[in-house]
Design a protein around this motif. Structure first.
Motif, PDB file in Angstrom:
ATOM      1  N   ARG A  95      -6.539   6.517   2.399  1.00  0.00           N
ATOM      2  CA  ARG A  95      -7.667   7.247   2.816  1.00  0.00           C
ATOM      3  C   ARG A  95      -7.640   8.466   2.370  1.00  0.00           C
ATOM      4  N   PHE A  96      -8.816   9.096   1.935  1.00  0.00           N
ATOM      5  CA  PHE A  96      -8.840  10.038   0.856  1.00  0.00           C
ATOM      6  C   PHE A  96     -10.220  10.996   1.357  1.00  0.00           C
ATOM      7  N   ASP A  97      -9.906  12.418   1.197  1.00  0.00           N
ATOM      8  CA  ASP A  97     -10.687  13.294   1.462  1.00  0.00           C
ATOM      9  C   ASP A  97     -10.490  14.401   0.701  1.00  0.00           C
ATOM     10  N   GLU A 158      -6.748  15.584   1.222  1.00  0.00           N
ATOM     11  CA  GLU A 158      -6.047  15.082   2.028  1.00  0.00           C
ATOM     12  C   GLU A 158      -5.873  13.563   1.774  1.00  0.00           C
ATOM     13  N   LEU A 159      -4.561  12.873   2.236  1.00  0.00           N
ATOM     14  CA  LEU A 159      -4.276  11.669   1.596  1.00  0.00           C
ATOM     15  C   LEU A 159      -3.510  11.077   2.841  1.00  0.00           C
ATOM     16  N   LYS A 160      -4.102   9.702   3.013  1.00  0.00           N
ATOM     17  CA  LYS A 160      -3.257   8.949   4.240  1.00  0.00           C
ATOM     18  C   LYS A 160      -3.170   7.422   3.804  1.00  0.00           C
ATOM     19  N   ILE A 161      -1.971   6.817   3.895  1.00  0.00           N
ATOM     20  CA  ILE A 161      -2.059   5.788   3.553  1.00  0.00           C
ATOM     21  C   ILE A 161      -1.420   4.736   4.868  1.00  0.00           C
ATOM     22  N   ASP A 162      -2.114   3.771   5.212  1.00  0.00           N
ATOM     23  CA  ASP A 162      -1.841   2.898   6.399  1.00  0.00           C
ATOM     24  C   ASP A 162      -1.910   1.459   5.644  1.00  0.00           C
ATOM     25  N   ARG A 163      -0.770   0.658   6.481  1.00  0.00           N
ATOM     26  CA  ARG A 163      -0.529  -0.603   6.221  1.00  0.00           C
ATOM     27  C   ARG A 163      -1.649  -1.379   6.933  1.00  0.00           C
ATOM     28  N   THR A 164      -2.325  -2.301   6.342  1.00  0.00           N
ATOM     29  CA  THR A 164      -3.700  -2.909   6.936  1.00  0.00           C
ATOM     30  C   THR A 164      -3.025  -4.240   7.796  1.00  0.00           C
ATOM     31  N   ALA A 165      -1.880  -4.779   7.613  1.00  0.00           N
ATOM     32  CA  ALA A 165      -1.267  -5.535   8.751  1.00  0.00           C
ATOM     33  C   ALA A 165      -1.193  -5.284   9.945  1.00  0.00           C
ATOM     34  N   ASP A 166      -0.569  -4.113  10.214  1.00  0.00           N
ATOM     35  CA  ASP A 166      -0.665  -3.543  11.729  1.00  0.00           C
ATOM     36  C   ASP A 166      -1.003  -2.312  11.758  1.00  0.00           C
ATOM     37  N   GLY A 167      -1.627  -1.539  10.905  1.00  0.00           N
ATOM     38  CA  GLY A 167      -2.281  -0.259  10.868  1.00  0.00           C
ATOM     39  C   GLY A 167      -1.407   0.825  11.078  1.00  0.00           C
ATOM     40  N   ARG A 169       0.977   3.913   9.986  1.00  0.00           N
ATOM     41  CA  ARG A 169       0.656   4.857   9.043  1.00  0.00           C
ATOM     42  C   ARG A 169       1.903   5.016   8.223  1.00  0.00           C
ATOM     43  N   LEU A 170       1.763   4.968   6.989  1.00  0.00           N
ATOM     44  CA  LEU A 170       2.675   5.082   5.849  1.00  0.00           C
ATOM     45  C   LEU A 170       3.217   6.472   5.251  1.00  0.00           C
ATOM     46  N   PHE A 171       2.173   7.418   5.210  1.00  0.00           N
ATOM     47  CA  PHE A 171       2.084   8.445   4.557  1.00  0.00           C
ATOM     48  C   PHE A 171       0.824   9.509   5.032  1.00  0.00           C
ATOM     49  N   GLU A 172       1.088  10.885   5.133  1.00  0.00           N
ATOM     50  CA  GLU A 172       0.200  11.709   5.270  1.00  0.00           C
ATOM     51  C   GLU A 172       0.519  12.835   4.250  1.00  0.00           C
ATOM     52  N   GLY A 173      -0.436  13.285   3.665  1.00  0.00           N
ATOM     53  CA  GLY A 173      -0.133  14.568   2.800  1.00  0.00           C
ATOM     54  C   GLY A 173      -1.318  15.599   2.658  1.00  0.00           C
ATOM     55  N   LYS A 174      -1.067  16.584   2.346  1.00  0.00           N
ATOM     56  CA  LYS A 174      -2.265  17.783   2.221  1.00  0.00           C
ATOM     57  C   LYS A 174      -1.911  18.496   0.724  1.00  0.00           C
ATOM     58  N   VAL A 188     -10.229  18.962  -8.042  1.00  0.00           N
ATOM     59  CA  VAL A 188      -9.664  17.737  -7.352  1.00  0.00           C
ATOM     60  C   VAL A 188      -8.774  17.122  -8.141  1.00  0.00           C
ATOM     61  N   PRO A 189      -8.903  16.645  -9.462  1.00  0.00           N
ATOM     62  CA  PRO A 189      -7.897  15.977 -10.244  1.00  0.00           C
ATOM     63  C   PRO A 189      -6.531  16.703 -10.065  1.00  0.00           C
ATOM     64  N   ASN A 190      -6.600  17.838 -10.365  1.00  0.00           N
ATOM     65  CA  ASN A 190      -5.348  18.723 -10.189  1.00  0.00           C
ATOM     66  C   ASN A 190      -4.546  18.753  -8.779  1.00  0.00           C
ATOM     67  N   LEU A 191      -5.469  18.611  -7.788  1.00  0.00           N
ATOM     68  CA  LEU A 191      -4.903  18.461  -6.457  1.00  0.00           C
ATOM     69  C   LEU A 191      -4.261  17.098  -6.348  1.00  0.00           C
ATOM     70  N   VAL A 192      -4.827  16.286  -6.778  1.00  0.00           N
ATOM     71  CA  VAL A 192      -4.197  14.835  -6.939  1.00  0.00           C
ATOM     72  C   VAL A 192      -2.758  14.797  -7.489  1.00  0.00           C
TER      73      VAL A 192
END
Length: 222
Positions: A95-97, A158-167, A169-174, A188-192
Motif C-alpha cells: 500500500r503506497f501513498d 508512506e509504504l505498508k506491506i500486508d500479507r494477503t493470506a491473513d492480513g 502487517r509486515l512492514f510500515e515505513g515513512k 517521489v522517486p528519490n523518496l522511494v
C-alpha cells in the motif's frame, strides 16, 4: 584614483556574481530524507508475489500513481519478489501513498559584498585579486547583508506491506524530505529510493538517508 573608481565598481558588479554563482553550484546539496521503518521478518523471496495498490482509493487507475507505483515495484523486484498480475492474486499487498504540503516561507541573510583593499587583495574566501583592488565581502561602499525569502516544501511517502493470506502487517515505513522543489515526479522517486535503502532496516529506527548524484547513499542515525 577618483577616475578609477567607476571602473573597479563595474568590475565588481561583473566579477562578484560570477564568483558567487560558482560557489553556489559547487555547494549543491544532495537529496536528504528522514526515514522511519517498522517491520517483522518478511517472507524470503521464493516466488512470493506482490501488487502495489494506493492507500487512497481515489488514486486507483491514475497515471501519476501508476508512475510512482512502478518505481516501488522495481525496488520490490530487486529484492527478489515477483510482480503479480493483479492484486487479487498477489501474496502481498504494497500500500503506497504520497503527499506534499503547500510550502512555507524561510528567510535567509547573506553577508554583504564589496571590495577588499590592499595589493592583490583577496577574493573573499577564494584568494587572488586584481591590481591594488580585490573582490571581497567587507567594502563599505556597497550594500550590507542581503535578506531574501524563499519557499520550502515538505514531501513524503508512506509504504505498508500486508500479507494477503491473513492480513498481517509486515512492514510500515515513512520517508519525508524538505526541499525548495514541489515537483512530485522528481521528489517521489528519490523518496522511494530512500525508503528502500538497506530495506527493511531495523524496526523502530529513524535515519537520515542522503542520496548523492553518484547514486551512493549515506545512512545517519537521528
Amino acid at each position: 584614483m577618483l577616475t578609477a573608481m567607476p571602473f573597479f565598481r563595474s568590475l565588481a558588479r561583473i566579477g562578484l556574481p560570477l564568483a558567487l554563482a560558482a560557489s553556489l553550484s559547487a555547494c549543491a546539496t544532495p537529496f536528504q530524507a528522514d526515514v522511519s521503518r517498522f517491520a517483522v521478518p518478511l517472507p524470503a523471496p521464493q516466488g512470493q508475489t506482490f501488487a502495489v495498490v494506493p492507500e487512497d482509493p481515489k488514486l486507483a487507475g491514475g497515471l501519476e500513481f501508476a508512475t510512482y507505483a512502478n518505481a516501488v515495484a522495481e525496488e520490490m523486484q530487486q529484492l527478489g519478489y515477483a510482480r503479480a498480475a493483479s492484486p487479487e492474486t498477489a501474496d502481498m499487498l504494497v500500500r503506497f501513498d504520497y503527499r506534499i504540503d503547500n510550502g512555507r516561507e524561510r528567510v535567509r541573510t547573506d553577508p554583504g559584498v564589496g571590495f577588499a583593499g590592499g595589493p592583490w587583495g583577496p577574493w573573499g574566501p577564494w584568494g587572488g585579486g586584481f591590481g591594488r583592488w580585490g573582490f571581497g565581502f567587507n567594502d563599505p561602499w556597497l550594500a550590507g547583508p542581503n535578506v531574501r525569502s524563499y519557499t520550502v516544501y515538505t514531501s513524503g511517502i508512506e509504504l505498508k506491506i500486508d500479507r494477503t493470506a491473513d492480513g498481517q502487517r509486515l512492514f510500515e515505513g515513512k520517508a519525508e524530505a524538505v526541499s525548495r522543489s514541489n515537483r512530485l515526479p522528481r521528489l517521489v522517486p528519490n523518496l522511494v529510493d530512500a525508503i528502500f535503502t538497506d530495506f527493511p532496516g531495523h524496526s523502530g529506527e529513524t535515519l537520515r538517508i542522503t542520496i548523492r548524484d553518484d547514486e551512493k547513499t549515506v545512512r545517519e542515525a537521528n
